[in-house]
Design an enzyme around this catalytic site. Structure first.
Site, PDB file in Angstrom:
ATOM      1  N   CYS A  42       0.855  -1.182   0.000  1.00 51.25           N
ATOM      2  CA  CYS A  42       0.000   0.000   0.000  1.00 51.25           C
ATOM      3  C   CYS A  42       0.891   1.232   0.000  1.00 51.25           C
ATOM      4  CB  CYS A  42      -0.929   0.014   1.210  1.00 51.25           C
ATOM      5  SG  CYS A  42      -2.279   1.222   1.044  1.00 51.25           S
ATOM      6  N   CYS A  76      -0.100   4.322   1.748  1.00 53.36           N
ATOM      7  CA  CYS A  76      -0.487   5.373   2.706  1.00 53.36           C
ATOM      8  C   CYS A  76       0.617   5.714   3.703  1.00 53.36           C
ATOM      9  CB  CYS A  76      -1.786   5.017   3.409  1.00 53.36           C
ATOM     10  SG  CYS A  76      -1.763   3.453   4.278  1.00 53.36           S
ATOM     11  N   CYS A  79      -3.858   6.234  -0.061  1.00 49.62           N
ATOM     12  CA  CYS A  79      -3.362   4.919  -0.482  1.00 49.62           C
ATOM     13  C   CYS A  79      -2.982   4.863  -1.955  1.00 49.62           C
ATOM     14  CB  CYS A  79      -4.410   3.851  -0.158  1.00 49.62           C
ATOM     15  SG  CYS A  79      -4.826   3.791   1.597  1.00 49.62           S
ATOM     16  N   LYS A  97     -12.358  -4.596   2.174  1.00 48.33           N
ATOM     17  CA  LYS A  97     -11.781  -3.751   3.222  1.00 48.33           C
ATOM     18  C   LYS A  97     -12.670  -2.529   3.379  1.00 48.33           C
ATOM     19  CE  LYS A  97      -7.594  -1.169   4.366  1.00 48.33           C
ATOM     20  NZ  LYS A  97      -6.192  -0.937   3.975  1.00 48.33           N
ATOM     21  N   ARG A 136      -3.102   3.744  12.542  1.00 49.48           N
ATOM     22  CA  ARG A 136      -2.604   4.947  11.864  1.00 49.48           C
ATOM     23  C   ARG A 136      -1.588   5.671  12.726  1.00 49.48           C
ATOM     24  NH1 ARG A 136      -8.228   6.414   8.653  1.00 49.48           N
ATOM     25  NH2 ARG A 136      -8.216   4.457   7.482  1.00 49.48           N
ATOM     26  N   ARG A 139     -10.945   7.963   3.573  1.00 50.18           N
ATOM     27  CA  ARG A 139     -10.745   6.948   2.544  1.00 50.18           C
ATOM     28  C   ARG A 139     -12.062   6.435   1.945  1.00 50.18           C
ATOM     29  NH1 ARG A 139      -5.483   6.688   3.738  1.00 50.18           N
ATOM     30  NH2 ARG A 139      -4.666   5.749   5.656  1.00 50.18           N
ATOM     31  N   GLU A 143     -17.149  -7.316  -4.741  1.00 49.93           N
ATOM     32  CA  GLU A 143     -15.749  -6.901  -4.617  1.00 49.93           C
ATOM     33  C   GLU A 143     -14.833  -8.123  -4.597  1.00 49.93           C
ATOM     34  OE1 GLU A 143     -13.319  -4.950  -4.350  1.00 49.93           O
ATOM     35  OE2 GLU A 143     -14.131  -2.939  -4.245  1.00 49.93           O
ATOM     36  N   LYS A 155     -11.777  -7.281   6.229  1.00 47.26           N
ATOM     37  CA  LYS A 155     -11.179  -6.394   7.234  1.00 47.26           C
ATOM     38  C   LYS A 155     -12.092  -5.219   7.488  1.00 47.26           C
ATOM     39  CE  LYS A 155      -7.335  -3.304   7.771  1.00 47.26           C
ATOM     40  NZ  LYS A 155      -6.361  -2.517   7.082  1.00 47.26           N
ATOM     41  N   SER A 184      -6.455  -3.051  14.580  1.00 47.53           N
ATOM     42  CA  SER A 184      -5.896  -2.351  15.737  1.00 47.53           C
ATOM     43  C   SER A 184      -6.963  -1.895  16.733  1.00 47.53           C
ATOM     44  CB  SER A 184      -5.067  -1.160  15.262  1.00 47.53           C
ATOM     45  OG  SER A 184      -5.857  -0.288  14.461  1.00 47.53           O
ATOM     46  N   TYR A 213      -3.187  -8.731  16.370  1.00 50.54           N
ATOM     47  CA  TYR A 213      -2.185  -8.244  17.329  1.00 50.54           C
ATOM     48  C   TYR A 213      -2.158  -9.109  18.582  1.00 50.54           C
ATOM     49  CZ  TYR A 213      -2.471  -4.532  13.987  1.00 50.54           C
ATOM     50  OH  TYR A 213      -2.474  -3.853  12.798  1.00 50.54           O
TER      51      TYR A 213
HETATM   52  C1  PBG Z   1      -2.865   0.201   4.809  1.00 50.66           C
HETATM   53  C2  PBG Z   1      -3.424  -0.538   5.966  1.00 50.66           C
HETATM   54  C3  PBG Z   1      -4.212  -0.069   7.025  1.00 50.66           C
HETATM   55  C4  PBG Z   1      -4.398  -1.158   7.888  1.00 50.66           C
HETATM   56  C5  PBG Z   1      -3.751  -2.237   7.321  1.00 50.66           C
HETATM   57  N1  PBG Z   1      -3.170  -1.844   6.130  1.00 50.66           N
HETATM   58  C6  PBG Z   1      -4.701   1.287   7.327  1.00 50.66           C
HETATM   59  C7  PBG Z   1      -5.830   1.854   6.584  1.00 50.66           C
HETATM   60  O1  PBG Z   1      -6.382   1.284   5.650  1.00 50.66           O
HETATM   61  O2  PBG Z   1      -6.193   2.983   6.922  1.00 50.66           O
HETATM   62  C8  PBG Z   1      -5.149  -1.126   9.188  1.00 50.66           C
HETATM   63  C9  PBG Z   1      -4.794  -2.213  10.142  1.00 50.66           C
HETATM   64  C10 PBG Z   1      -5.266  -2.043  11.534  1.00 50.66           C
HETATM   65  O3  PBG Z   1      -6.036  -1.126  11.894  1.00 50.66           O
HETATM   66  O4  PBG Z   1      -4.851  -2.863  12.338  1.00 50.66           O
HETATM   67  N2  PBG Z   1      -3.780   0.696   3.907  1.00 50.66           N
END
Ligand code: PBG
Length: 326
Positions: free
Chosen positions: A117, A119, A127, A199, A209, A221, A237, A252, A278, A317
């Site tokens: 990615c 970002c 991204c 996603k 982030r 986004r 998708e 996700k 996260s 995690y």
């Molecule tokens: C990159 C990416 C993100 C996450 C994984 N890959 C951030 C986003 O899309 O803003 C988030 C992972 C997490 O919150 O644990 N694009």
């Protein structure tokens, strides 16, 4: 009262394991690792207790710690030394992920997946490459087709560094085909692609982030990540990614989207992954810190639920903590 059927018969200690439908194994788990080119020592991530950004020099040690707990796969994220509007450090041969991956794959047997990615690498935090005027006009956004070429280059640079699998996460249309074609052209035809296929534009990514320093500098986004209101769209998708050659299909976040995990499991034959993100991690930690939840129990129950919904593998995690006790 007819009590011919008594489900409680199968809940005694002796029989429960025999009739258990779902089982969680350390080999199902993938642990995220953050490598930071700006750090010269490990930096704890405040909103994700127990996690840290590590310098490249510590990346092998970090992965070995994870492996010692029984987790055999990692997902590597990078924080680059500098950012620009093109995100050019994302595909640099001496970039932070490339350097870390080559060390990790040289010195350990851990399976290394990389997040593909932009970002963390763009100065605007989006991204991909921006359309002209996107900084001023909220209707403008990331230039989809211009970004595809960059994603291909990033994937090839990760593969060249030794990555075992790449995971495009930018939610660009056609990203799996672009990454697949670039890998094939570079002689990486056997390298699998795990697509962040469904996603969502989720508020649960907040702590990540902070960890990866990838928050958008303006806007959000929603023009590329999916609307949390939509479930049927996820099937569409995901189907597109299957047609483009995705090997593993990821949903996700995980817990707020278990309906989507179950639907993807039902509709497709491919392995399904879920990313327990996260925010899902941070909220359980925060409640446990207050004494309101038993962390060990809720972490295990969360991951078990994600498997029960149909996920084969889980990015989490909690990987180390849960694996240690399995
Ligand atoms: C990159 C990416 C993100 C996450 C994984 N890959 C951030 C986003 O899309 O803003 C988030 C992972 C997490 O919150 O644990 N694009």
């Amino acid at each position: 009262m007819d009590l011919t059927n008594r489900p409680r018969r199968l809940r005694t200690d002796g029989v429960r394991p025999l009739v258990s439908e779902t089982d969680l194994r350390a080999s199902d788990l993938v642990a995220p690792v953050f490598v930071d080119a700006t750090a010269d020592e490990r930096v704890p991530i405040e909103s994700m207790p127990g996690h840290e950004r590590v310098p490249v020099a510590e990346s092998v040690a970090r992965v070995r710690e994870i492996a010692e707990k029984g987790v055999e796969a990692v997902m590597v994220f990078g924080v680059p030394e500098s950012k620009d509007s093109e995100g050019s450090r994302a595909w640099a041969d001496d970039g932070v992920v490339q350097r870390a991956v080559s060390r990790i794959t040289d010195r350990t047997d851990v399976y290394v997946i990389t997040d593909v990615c932009m970002c963390e690498y763009t100065d605007h935090g989006h991204c991909g490459l921006l359309e002209d005027g996107a900084r001023e006009d909220p209707r403008m956004t990331v230039d989809n087709d211009a970004t595809l070429e960059a994603l291909g280059r990033i994937a090839v640079s990760h593969a060249d560094a030794g990555a075992d699998m790449v995971a495009p996460s930018g939610m660009m249309d056609g990203m799996v085909a672009a990454v697949r074609a670039a890998l094939d052209a570079a002689g990486h035809g056997n390298l699998p692609v795990m697509s962040y296929a469904a996603k969502y534009e989720s508020a649960f990514y907040g702590p990540f982030r902070d960890a990866a320093d990838g928050a958008p500098a303006f806007g959000d986004r929603r023009h590329y990540q999916m609307d949390p209101a939509n479930a049927r769209e996820a099937t569409r998708e995901v189907r597109l990614d299957v047609e483009q050659g995705a090997d593993v299909l990821m949903v996700k976040p995980a817990l707020p989207y278990l309906d989507v995990v179950a639907a993807v499991r039902r509709e497709f034959d491919h392995p399904v992954a879920a990313y327990n993100v996260s925010g899902e991690y941070a909220m359980l930690h925060a409640a446990a810190e207050k004494g309101w939840l038993d962390l060990e129990a809720v972490a295990h129950e969360s991951l078990l639920s994600i498997k029960r919904a149909g996920s084969d593998l889980i990015l989490t995690y909690f990987a180390e903590d849960v694996a240690e006790r399995l």
